[in-house]
Design a protein around this motif. Sequence first.
Motif, PDB file in Angstrom:
ATOM      1  N   UNK A  32       0.819  -1.213   0.000  1.00 61.86           N
ATOM      2  CA  UNK A  32       0.000   0.000   0.000  1.00 61.86           C
ATOM      3  C   UNK A  32       0.851   1.259   0.000  1.00 61.86           C
ATOM      4  N   UNK A  33       1.905   1.320   0.780  1.00 63.85           N
ATOM      5  CA  UNK A  33       2.633   2.571   0.919  1.00 63.85           C
ATOM      6  C   UNK A  33       3.776   2.740  -0.053  1.00 63.85           C
ATOM      7  N   UNK A  34       4.116   1.714  -0.798  1.00 59.97           N
ATOM      8  CA  UNK A  34       5.119   1.860  -1.845  1.00 59.97           C
ATOM      9  C   UNK A  34       4.464   2.270  -3.156  1.00 59.97           C
ATOM     10  N   UNK A  47      13.193  -3.971  -7.748  1.00 59.36           N
ATOM     11  CA  UNK A  47      14.120  -2.899  -7.371  1.00 59.36           C
ATOM     12  C   UNK A  47      13.445  -1.810  -6.565  1.00 59.36           C
ATOM     13  N   UNK A  48      12.227  -1.449  -6.956  1.00 55.24           N
ATOM     14  CA  UNK A  48      11.489  -0.420  -6.210  1.00 55.24           C
ATOM     15  C   UNK A  48      11.135  -0.913  -4.810  1.00 55.24           C
ATOM     16  N   UNK A  49      10.707  -2.165  -4.715  1.00 54.38           N
ATOM     17  CA  UNK A  49      10.360  -2.729  -3.407  1.00 54.38           C
ATOM     18  C   UNK A  49      11.585  -2.739  -2.490  1.00 54.38           C
ATOM     19  N   UNK A  50      12.726  -3.176  -3.015  1.00 56.00           N
ATOM     20  CA  UNK A  50      13.935  -3.228  -2.190  1.00 56.00           C
ATOM     21  C   UNK A  50      14.414  -1.836  -1.802  1.00 56.00           C
ATOM     22  N   UNK A  51      14.303  -0.877  -2.707  1.00 53.89           N
ATOM     23  CA  UNK A  51      14.685   0.497  -2.349  1.00 53.89           C
ATOM     24  C   UNK A  51      13.805   1.039  -1.231  1.00 53.89           C
ATOM     25  N   UNK A  56      12.763   2.966   4.023  1.00 54.38           N
ATOM     26  CA  UNK A  56      11.731   3.064   5.045  1.00 54.38           C
ATOM     27  C   UNK A  56      11.576   1.815   5.903  1.00 54.38           C
ATOM     28  N   UNK A  57      11.798   0.651   5.304  1.00 55.38           N
ATOM     29  CA  UNK A  57      11.609  -0.603   6.024  1.00 55.38           C
ATOM     30  C   UNK A  57      10.156  -1.022   6.072  1.00 55.38           C
ATOM     31  N   UNK A  58       9.900  -2.067   6.832  1.00 59.01           N
ATOM     32  CA  UNK A  58       8.536  -2.587   6.998  1.00 59.01           C
ATOM     33  C   UNK A  58       8.366  -3.061   8.436  1.00 59.01           C
ATOM     34  N   UNK A  88      11.917  -2.675  10.185  1.00 62.03           N
ATOM     35  CA  UNK A  88      13.089  -3.460   9.825  1.00 62.03           C
ATOM     36  C   UNK A  88      13.506  -3.025   8.431  1.00 62.03           C
ATOM     37  N   UNK A  89      14.743  -2.565   8.298  1.00 59.02           N
ATOM     38  CA  UNK A  89      15.230  -2.032   7.030  1.00 59.02           C
ATOM     39  C   UNK A  89      16.328  -2.915   6.441  1.00 59.02           C
ATOM     40  N   UNK A  90      16.373  -2.925   5.127  1.00 56.59           N
ATOM     41  CA  UNK A  90      17.464  -3.586   4.415  1.00 56.59           C
ATOM     42  C   UNK A  90      18.696  -2.697   4.543  1.00 56.59           C
ATOM     43  N   UNK A  91      19.838  -3.294   4.835  1.00 52.97           N
ATOM     44  CA  UNK A  91      21.069  -2.524   4.975  1.00 52.97           C
ATOM     45  C   UNK A  91      21.573  -2.021   3.624  1.00 52.97           C
ATOM     46  N   UNK A  92      21.349  -2.808   2.587  1.00 51.62           N
ATOM     47  CA  UNK A  92      21.805  -2.431   1.258  1.00 51.62           C
ATOM     48  C   UNK A  92      20.913  -3.084   0.209  1.00 51.62           C
ATOM     49  N   UNK A  93      21.041  -2.612  -0.999  1.00 53.72           N
ATOM     50  CA  UNK A  93      20.309  -3.169  -2.137  1.00 53.72           C
ATOM     51  C   UNK A  93      21.327  -3.504  -3.210  1.00 53.72           C
TER      52      UNK A  93
END
Length: 112
Positions: A32-34, A47-51, A56-58, A88-93
């Motif tokens: 919803x928020x992406x 790529x957009x989801x991972x960015x 922002x994280x989830x 929880x955020x991804x540290x890198x993409x």
Amino acid sequence: MMMDATGALSDRFCIASNKNINVVLSPGYLIVYDIQYDNGCNGGEAGHAWNWLKQYGAPLASCIPFHTWSIDDPCPTKCNSGESLQFYKAASVNTYSSVSSIQAAIMTNGPV
């Protein structure tokens, strides 16, 4: 793509922490928020989801269950239970350019 991204990130946290971080992230929050960067419930690009997950994280799926979201809702400030949100955020993409690099990433760090 969104559900795949939150599931992959959840698995990567578990693998990287030797099972000490065992979480299930909310795909509904991401879907919803992406929508400003991607196509929301109509699909999207990995790529957009991972960015989004990096920036922002989830929150946890138990905090914001998938079925409670609507595109017209404001961003939540608390979990459905009233507890504070924890993201929880991804540290890198990373981007992989070959089958062998994808295979190596999966073998080393888990789902891509």
